[in-house]
Write an enzyme that holds these catalytic residues in place. Structure first.
Site, PDB file in Angstrom:
ATOM      1  N   ILE A   1      -4.333   4.344   0.664  1.00 18.89           N
ATOM      2  CA  ILE A   1      -4.720   4.890   1.713  1.00 18.89           C
ATOM      3  C   ILE A   1      -5.964   6.027   1.716  1.00 18.89           C
ATOM      4  CG2 ILE A   1      -4.107   5.882   3.970  1.00 18.89           C
ATOM      5  CD1 ILE A   1      -0.947   5.323   3.310  1.00 18.89           C
TER       6      ILE A   1
ATOM      7  N   GLY B   1      -1.602   4.951  -4.671  1.00 18.02           N
ATOM      8  CA  GLY B   1      -1.671   3.634  -5.449  1.00 18.02           C
ATOM      9  C   GLY B   1      -0.713   3.652  -6.398  1.00 18.02           C
TER      10      GLY B   1
ATOM     11  N   TYR C   1       0.832  -1.267   0.053  1.00 18.31           N
ATOM     12  CA  TYR C   1       0.082   0.035  -0.102  1.00 18.31           C
ATOM     13  C   TYR C   1       0.976   1.219   0.152  1.00 18.31           C
ATOM     14  CZ  TYR C   1       0.849   0.994   4.785  1.00 18.31           C
ATOM     15  OH  TYR C   1       1.485   1.257   6.267  1.00 18.31           O
ATOM     16  N   CYS C   2       0.503   2.376  -0.530  1.00 20.66           N
ATOM     17  CA  CYS C   2       1.068   3.519  -0.361  1.00 20.66           C
ATOM     18  C   CYS C   2      -0.035   4.557  -0.402  1.00 20.66           C
ATOM     19  CB  CYS C   2       1.770   3.912  -1.665  1.00 20.66           C
ATOM     20  SG  CYS C   2       0.960   3.742  -3.319  1.00 20.66           S
ATOM     21  N   THR C   3      -0.026   6.015  -0.400  1.00 19.24           N
ATOM     22  CA  THR C   3      -0.922   6.865  -0.443  1.00 19.24           C
ATOM     23  C   THR C   3      -2.247   7.065  -1.467  1.00 19.24           C
ATOM     24  OG1 THR C   3       0.918   8.330   0.286  1.00 19.24           O
ATOM     25  CG2 THR C   3      -1.008   9.392  -0.511  1.00 19.24           C
TER      26      THR C   3
END
Length: 312
Positions: A207, A182, A178-180
């Site tokens: 997220i 995508g 996961y990241c901010t």
């Protein structure tokens, strides 16, 4: 009712003559009175823009009307005021810097981890055979991260490839990245697959989308964003604060950039230390003659910074 919106988006789609596209796109964004930061590369677009609701709607319509970007998904936040000061649109080699000398070994349009919608991700995160992998930088996951997530000691995403060997112990697990928003997961998951990880997933929309569609459950702390908001709330189900003041260790959700432009370090800092150190990360930085005036937010336009040009 809030008058403005902030749009977060990316799209991997080939752009011929991307450098000229960046210059033309800057002109278009300025015609809508948008502010923000967009990176253009031959591989696609990566942007955050902000403006009136009408301007943002017009921008989204124009992007989707271009067949190259028709699949673009926008994360939309309602905001009290625009989230940037200037409008930048720049041409670069990649829309997110991977640190790979040979970028041809990964292509998000050909192979990435399986996309999980927020509710699907939510259902899997407590499974025993699952590893939750945060592919963001130190200052981002120090501010907030998913419960029990594996984090990496990296200053920038370009350092991620160097950490692959550290992750080898998880090759027999389901790896959920996961990241901010995508975009980093598209390349991180592709790189993991390239290195022999077989069961790789990514949180679709990152997220931000998880907060909107799954209530942000089990995301601890706040989410760092790359605009003058600096941090946004994600979890409306079981919120918590996990970050501590860089200077005194007090629990605080506030993140700033050091007021010394030659440092510009991203740190979490409580209000008391912010006042005492004038928004600097250390006493030494308070003596720098170029120190910026601290207004309590800790957000500054980078200095020096060219404005309204498409640059390599």
């Amino acid at each position: 009712m809030k008058k403005f919106q902030t749009l977060l988006y990316y799209c991997y789609s080939y752009i011929a003559e991307a450098e000229q596209f960046a210059a033309n796109h800057l002109t278009f964004c300025k015609s809508l009175d948008l502010v923000g930061r967009i990176i253009v590369a031959n591989e696609g677009l990566n942007g955050t823009v902000s403006g009136t609701k009408e301007a943002c709607q017009a921008y989204m319509a124009a992007i989707k009307a271009d067949e190259r970007f028709a699949k673009t998904e926008f994360k939309i936040d309602e905001v009290d005021e625009p989230s940037f000061i200037k409008m930048h649109c720049r041409y670069k080699a990649e829309i997110v810097h991977s640190g790979l000398r040979d970028t041809s070994i990964i292509n998000p349009n050909e192979r990435t981890g399986k996309h999980l919608e927020p509710v699907e991700f939510q259902k899997m995160i407590d499974d025993e055979d699952v590893i939750i992998l945060d592919v963001r930088s130190n200052y981002e996951h120090n501010l907030g991260k998913f419960k029990n997530a594996v984090t990496l000691d990296i200053e920038n995403f370009r350092d991620f490839p160097e950490k692959i060997n550290e992750l080898a112990q998880y090759k027999d697990k389901k790896v959920l990245t996961y990241c901010t928003g995508g975009i980093k997961c598209e390349k991180a998951s592709a790189l993991l697959l390239h290195h022999g990880f077989n069961d790789v997933y990514q949180l679709h929309g990152g997220i931000i989308k998880y907060g909107k569609e799954a209530g942000g459950e089990d995301f601890e702390g706040k989410c760092y964003v790359f605009d003058n908001r600096i941090a946004v709330d994600v979890n409306s189900v079981n919120p918590s604060i996990v970050s501590k003041c860089f200077n005194c260790g007090t629990v605080t959700p506030k993140m700033i950039n050091c007021a010394n432009p030659e440092c510009n370090e991203h740190i979490t800092q409580c209000d008391a230390c912010g006042e005492e150190l004038q928004g600097c990360c250390s006493v030494a930085c308070t003596t720098n003659p170029r120190k910026r005036i601290y207004d309590g937010t800790g957000y500054y336009v980078k200095v020096p910074q060219p404005v309204n040009v498409a640059a390599k």
